[in-house]
Design a protein around this motif. Structure first.
Motif, PDB file in Angstrom:
ATOM      1  N   SER A 201       0.797  -1.262  -0.066  1.00 59.21           N
ATOM      2  CA  SER A 201       0.020  -0.068  -0.036  1.00 59.21           C
ATOM      3  C   SER A 201       0.786   1.258   0.069  1.00 59.21           C
ATOM      4  CB  SER A 201      -0.856  -0.054   1.113  1.00 59.21           C
ATOM      5  OG  SER A 201      -2.027   1.072   1.095  1.00 59.21           O
ATOM      6  N   ALA A 202       1.029   2.120   1.106  1.00 66.41           N
ATOM      7  CA  ALA A 202       1.633   3.077   1.133  1.00 66.41           C
ATOM      8  C   ALA A 202       3.173   3.086   1.350  1.00 66.41           C
ATOM      9  CB  ALA A 202       1.153   4.249   2.265  1.00 66.41           C
ATOM     10  N   CYS A 203       3.660   1.877   1.926  1.00 65.39           N
ATOM     11  CA  CYS A 203       4.868   1.483   2.148  1.00 65.39           C
ATOM     12  C   CYS A 203       5.958   1.647   1.004  1.00 65.39           C
ATOM     13  CB  CYS A 203       4.979   0.077   2.896  1.00 65.39           C
ATOM     14  SG  CYS A 203       6.541  -0.531   3.283  1.00 65.39           S
TER      15      CYS A 203
ATOM     16  N   PHE B  52       0.763  -3.021  -4.321  1.00 63.28           N
ATOM     17  CA  PHE B  52       0.347  -1.740  -4.696  1.00 63.28           C
ATOM     18  C   PHE B  52      -1.113  -1.817  -4.876  1.00 63.28           C
ATOM     19  CE2 PHE B  52       4.546  -1.854  -6.200  1.00 63.28           C
ATOM     20  CZ  PHE B  52       5.234  -0.354  -6.036  1.00 63.28           C
ATOM     21  N   HIS B  53      -2.072  -0.656  -4.623  1.00 65.20           N
ATOM     22  CA  HIS B  53      -3.600  -0.943  -5.048  1.00 65.20           C
ATOM     23  C   HIS B  53      -3.832   0.486  -5.041  1.00 65.20           C
ATOM     24  CE1 HIS B  53      -5.138  -0.621  -0.488  1.00 65.20           C
ATOM     25  NE2 HIS B  53      -3.672  -0.373  -0.299  1.00 65.20           N
ATOM     26  N   GLN B  54      -5.080   0.536  -5.319  1.00 65.31           N
ATOM     27  CA  GLN B  54      -5.724   2.204  -5.472  1.00 65.31           C
ATOM     28  C   GLN B  54      -5.775   2.601  -4.174  1.00 65.31           C
ATOM     29  OE1 GLN B  54      -9.329   2.036  -7.846  1.00 65.31           O
ATOM     30  NE2 GLN B  54      -8.335   0.499  -9.045  1.00 65.31           N
ATOM     31  N   LEU B  55      -5.736   3.866  -4.030  1.00 67.72           N
ATOM     32  CA  LEU B  55      -6.012   4.630  -2.773  1.00 67.72           C
ATOM     33  C   LEU B  55      -7.561   4.251  -2.363  1.00 67.72           C
ATOM     34  CD1 LEU B  55      -4.326   8.187  -3.722  1.00 67.72           C
ATOM     35  CD2 LEU B  55      -3.609   6.042  -2.677  1.00 67.72           C
ATOM     36  N   ALA B  56      -7.695   4.314  -1.005  1.00 71.47           N
ATOM     37  CA  ALA B  56      -9.122   3.993  -0.406  1.00 71.47           C
ATOM     38  C   ALA B  56      -9.238   5.266   0.593  1.00 71.47           C
ATOM     39  CB  ALA B  56      -8.920   2.982   0.191  1.00 71.47           C
ATOM     40  N   VAL B  57     -10.452   5.520   0.605  1.00 70.35           N
ATOM     41  CA  VAL B  57     -10.942   6.454   1.630  1.00 70.35           C
ATOM     42  C   VAL B  57     -11.404   5.522   2.853  1.00 70.35           C
ATOM     43  CG1 VAL B  57     -12.073   8.155  -0.090  1.00 70.35           C
ATOM     44  CG2 VAL B  57     -13.485   6.046   0.719  1.00 70.35           C
TER      45      VAL B  57
ATOM     46  N   VAL C  38     -10.548   5.923  -4.235  1.00 68.41           N
ATOM     47  CA  VAL C  38     -10.244   7.207  -4.665  1.00 68.41           C
ATOM     48  C   VAL C  38     -10.321   7.405  -6.083  1.00 68.41           C
ATOM     49  CG1 VAL C  38      -8.554   9.139  -4.245  1.00 68.41           C
ATOM     50  CG2 VAL C  38      -9.055   7.642  -2.219  1.00 68.41           C
ATOM     51  N   GLU C  39     -11.106   8.337  -6.508  1.00 71.11           N
ATOM     52  CA  GLU C  39     -11.281   8.248  -8.059  1.00 71.11           C
ATOM     53  C   GLU C  39      -9.984   8.856  -8.707  1.00 71.11           C
ATOM     54  OE1 GLU C  39     -13.905   7.691  -9.813  1.00 71.11           O
ATOM     55  OE2 GLU C  39     -14.843   6.960  -7.971  1.00 71.11           O
ATOM     56  N   PRO C  40      -9.359   8.209  -9.890  1.00 75.02           N
ATOM     57  CA  PRO C  40      -8.329   8.365 -10.623  1.00 75.02           C
ATOM     58  C   PRO C  40      -7.937   9.938 -10.786  1.00 75.02           C
ATOM     59  CG  PRO C  40      -9.475   6.746 -11.682  1.00 75.02           C
ATOM     60  CD  PRO C  40     -10.541   7.159 -10.624  1.00 75.02           C
ATOM     61  N   ILE C  41      -8.838  10.997 -10.600  1.00 72.55           N
ATOM     62  CA  ILE C  41      -8.769  12.338 -10.980  1.00 72.55           C
ATOM     63  C   ILE C  41      -8.336  12.929  -9.830  1.00 72.55           C
ATOM     64  CG2 ILE C  41     -10.327  12.404 -13.055  1.00 72.55           C
ATOM     65  CD1 ILE C  41     -12.124  13.775 -11.299  1.00 72.55           C
ATOM     66  N   ASN C  42      -8.363  12.302  -8.618  1.00 73.43           N
ATOM     67  CA  ASN C  42      -7.770  12.850  -7.364  1.00 73.43           C
ATOM     68  C   ASN C  42      -6.477  13.463  -7.290  1.00 73.43           C
ATOM     69  OD1 ASN C  42      -6.812  12.812  -4.456  1.00 73.43           O
ATOM     70  ND2 ASN C  42      -8.981  12.668  -4.254  1.00 73.43           N
ATOM     71  N   VAL C  43      -6.296  14.443  -6.747  1.00 70.97           N
ATOM     72  CA  VAL C  43      -5.035  15.291  -6.689  1.00 70.97           C
ATOM     73  C   VAL C  43      -3.795  14.339  -6.276  1.00 70.97           C
ATOM     74  CG1 VAL C  43      -5.377  16.529  -4.544  1.00 70.97           C
ATOM     75  CG2 VAL C  43      -3.931  17.449  -6.281  1.00 70.97           C
TER      76      VAL C  43
ATOM     77  N   SER D 110      -4.043  -1.577 -10.657  1.00 69.44           N
ATOM     78  CA  SER D 110      -3.980  -2.932 -11.133  1.00 69.44           C
ATOM     79  C   SER D 110      -4.830  -3.822 -10.117  1.00 69.44           C
ATOM     80  CB  SER D 110      -2.579  -3.562 -11.298  1.00 69.44           C
ATOM     81  OG  SER D 110      -2.186  -2.925 -12.359  1.00 69.44           O
ATOM     82  N   ALA D 111      -5.184  -3.074  -8.875  1.00 70.98           N
ATOM     83  CA  ALA D 111      -5.971  -3.739  -7.760  1.00 70.98           C
ATOM     84  C   ALA D 111      -6.785  -2.494  -7.112  1.00 70.98           C
ATOM     85  CB  ALA D 111      -4.989  -4.361  -6.800  1.00 70.98           C
ATOM     86  N   ILE D 112      -8.019  -3.109  -6.876  1.00 70.97           N
ATOM     87  CA  ILE D 112      -8.770  -2.270  -5.992  1.00 70.97           C
ATOM     88  C   ILE D 112      -8.197  -2.185  -4.637  1.00 70.97           C
ATOM     89  CG2 ILE D 112     -10.995  -2.745  -7.467  1.00 70.97           C
ATOM     90  CD1 ILE D 112     -11.827  -4.728  -5.367  1.00 70.97           C
ATOM     91  N   PRO D 113      -8.830  -1.489  -3.737  1.00 71.33           N
ATOM     92  CA  PRO D 113      -8.225  -1.182  -2.433  1.00 71.33           C
ATOM     93  C   PRO D 113      -8.328  -2.386  -1.616  1.00 71.33           C
ATOM     94  CG  PRO D 113      -9.636   0.666  -2.984  1.00 71.33           C
ATOM     95  CD  PRO D 113      -9.794  -0.218  -4.054  1.00 71.33           C
TER      96      PRO D 113
END
Length: 155
Positions: free
Chosen positions: A60-62, A83-88, A94-99, A124-127
């Motif tokens: 993830s963030a590591c 790796f995975h998509q950012l999560a709330v 988190v949407e791909p257009i997020n800053v 490549s991976a959901i949260p």
């Protein structure tokens, strides 16, 4: 450094590094956490000209903190970088257009890592899942600068 990258991690990390001023390498193992703190810690690592390695799986963030090292080494038994998509907070993506994704792109560029690879790996991976790329891909993208018997940054 083992454990989650929670809010406040960057400040705790700064204090830990300051308490051992002769350190040259930071070893990581984490399930991830705060992207904001990971980016700050990674920038701190680079500013202090420290190297990074893995002592356990890094998810993830590591990997973002790991990328802060001047030299980024992976030794056997080859812990994973995931790796995975950012999560709330509720686990949604988190949407791909997020800053935040633009900040990650810029950070990767500064660290000498292929930003397209980092973002592609994240998407490549959901949260709730994890994408763990092949070690050779980590070499080719610059995420790792040395993987035992696979690559060096001189290749």
């Amino acid at each position: 450094v083992l454990g989650d990258i929670e809010p406040g991690f960057a400040e705790e990390f700064a204090a830990a590094v300051a308490s051992i001023p002769t350190s040259k390498v930071v070893a990581f193992g984490s399930a991830g956490g705060s992207v904001h703190d990971a980016l700050i810690a990674g920038q701190m690592i680079r500013a202090l000209r420290l190297d990074t390695t893995l002592s356990n799986n890094c998810y993830s963030a590591c990997p973002l903190v790991f990328m802060g090292g001047l030299e980024r080494t992976i030794w056997p038994p080859f812990p994973e970088l995931g790796f995975h998509q950012l999560a709330v907070r509720n686990g949604g993506r988190v949407e791909p257009i997020n800053v935040s994704y633009q900040e990650i792109r810029e950070y990767a560029e500064i660290m000498g890592v292929d930003p397209q690879f980092v973002l592609s790996a994240m998407f490549s991976a959901i949260p709730s899942e994890m994408y763990t790329p092949d070690l050779r891909v980590l070499c080719e993208s610059g995420v790792a600068t040395f993987v035992y018997r696979l690559c060096t940054h001189y290749d």
